[in-house]
Design an enzyme around this catalytic site. Structure first.
Site, short mmCIF file in Angstrom:
data_model
loop_
_atom_site.label_atom_id
_atom_site.label_comp_id
_atom_site.label_asym_id
_atom_site.label_seq_id
_atom_site.Cartn_x
_atom_site.Cartn_y
_atom_site.Cartn_z
N PRO A 127 4.20 3.91 -2.98
CA PRO A 127 3.21 3.81 -1.91
C PRO A 127 2.03 4.72 -2.20
CG PRO A 127 5.10 5.09 -1.20
CD PRO A 127 5.46 4.53 -2.53
N LYS A 128 0.83 4.24 -1.88
CA LYS A 128 -0.38 5.05 -2.09
C LYS A 128 -0.70 5.79 -0.80
CE LYS A 128 -5.04 4.99 -3.92
NZ LYS A 128 -5.44 6.10 -3.03
N PHE A 129 -0.54 7.10 -0.81
CA PHE A 129 -0.78 7.92 0.36
C PHE A 129 -2.27 8.17 0.54
CE2 PHE A 129 3.62 8.42 -0.27
CZ PHE A 129 4.19 8.96 0.86
N GLU A 156 -2.13 3.56 2.22
CA GLU A 156 -3.29 2.77 1.78
C GLU A 156 -2.92 1.51 1.03
OE1 GLU A 156 -7.19 5.20 0.88
OE2 GLU A 156 -5.56 5.82 -0.44
N GLY A 157 -1.78 1.50 0.36
CA GLY A 157 -1.41 0.37 -0.47
C GLY A 157 -0.35 0.80 -1.47
#
Length: 291
Positions: free
Chosen positions: A34-36, A174-175
């Site tokens: 996961p993109k923090f 974010e993604g």
């Protein structure tokens, strides 16, 4: 102990993609994380230092992260994101305010560090080793500690990654960032892939292009270095020009591509929309000076 990596530590980068990559899209297969929504940060030990992507030391700004890193042995270098959680989601605005104002100006929300790579351990450079090996060492190193210093989740299952991408956005994720399990860590190279949601989010502008009477775009920094937004529409240009009167003299600055800009006298809260796709621009939806 001598630092195992040249200082300032240079970090690996990612290039944008439009869909969740197939499981075999990168060497050795894909690892999905996961993109923090935070600020990129390198943690070094022996002694503890916290370094931004640009090389600036911010150890005093995040003392709780520095204190937690003090439990690690000397010669460790971590790559990751510093984030602030509030009400069950990541609050990027609170992180921006803390980064700009420091931790000693009134009450602040506690920060957490989400580590996603181990660049060195026991004074040994690990960047030439495959991701799978670095990941196993990272998890083993941080598992005994827990918050505020912990490894980001990771999966090699594309279906699970798709579920993360579709379900975690409300929490401020974010993604996705996608890495090859056989890839080594290459500073300044865009070997990784990133997929972002195109949803409105809060941010803070730090400068503008054009002139105070005719601004063209805002300069934003979302943790990966300053960049220019898409050109402002006419109403936003008018509103920004009104906020810049009377103009405050500031020293000129420049983006990585050489584009000149003028720093704002104080950060300006804005709402932005990050487009999807390789060449997408970040649009400013509204200015929020009242915030």
């Amino acid at each position: 102990m001598t630092d195992p990596l040249p200082l300032p530590v240079r970090v690996a980068l990612a290039r944008r993609v439009d869909t969740v990559p197939a499981a075999d899209a990168l060497p050795g297969g894909c690892a999905y994380e996961p993109k923090f929504d935070g600020h990129r940060m390198v943690v070094l030990t022996g002694p503890v230092r916290l370094q931004t992507r640009s090389g600036r030391l911010v150890t005093a700004t995040f003392p709780e992260i520095a204190e937690a890193a003090g439990a690690l042995p000397p010669g460790v270098v971590l790559d990751g994101e510093v984030v602030i959680w509030r009400d069950g989601r990541i609050d990027f605005g609170a992180l921006q305010r803390r980064a700009l104002r420091g931790s000693r100006r009134g009450p602040v929300l506690p920060a957490n560090y989400a580590a996603f790579d181990l660049l060195a351990a026991a004074g040994t450079d690990l960047r030439g080793r495959p991701y799978d090996e670095r990941r196993a060492a990272l998890v083993a190193l941080l598992a005994p500690l827990g918050p505020p210093l912990q490894a980001v989740p990771m999966t090699t299952d594309r279906d699970e990654a798709v579920q993360w991408y579709t379900s975690l956005a409300p929490a401020g994720i974010e993604g996705l960032v996608v890495k090859g399990r056989g890839q080594r860590y290459r500073p300044d190279r865009r070997d990784w892939l990133k997929l972002r949601h195109a949803v409105p989010q809060d941010a803070e502008a730090i400068g503008f292009t054009g002139t105070p009477r005719a601004p063209r775009a805002l300069v934003l920094d979302l943790g990966d270095g300053p960049f220019a937004s898409a050109p402002l529409d006419a109403p936003l240009r008018t509103q920004l020009a009104a906020l810049l009167v009377p103009p405050t003299p500031t020293a000129a600055a420049a983006l990585d591509d050489g584009t000149p800009y003028r720093p704002l006298p104080a950060p300006l809260p804005v709402e932005i929309l990050q487009g999807e796709g390789r060449h997408a621009l970040t649009a400013v939806l509204r200015l929020r000076p009242e915030a």
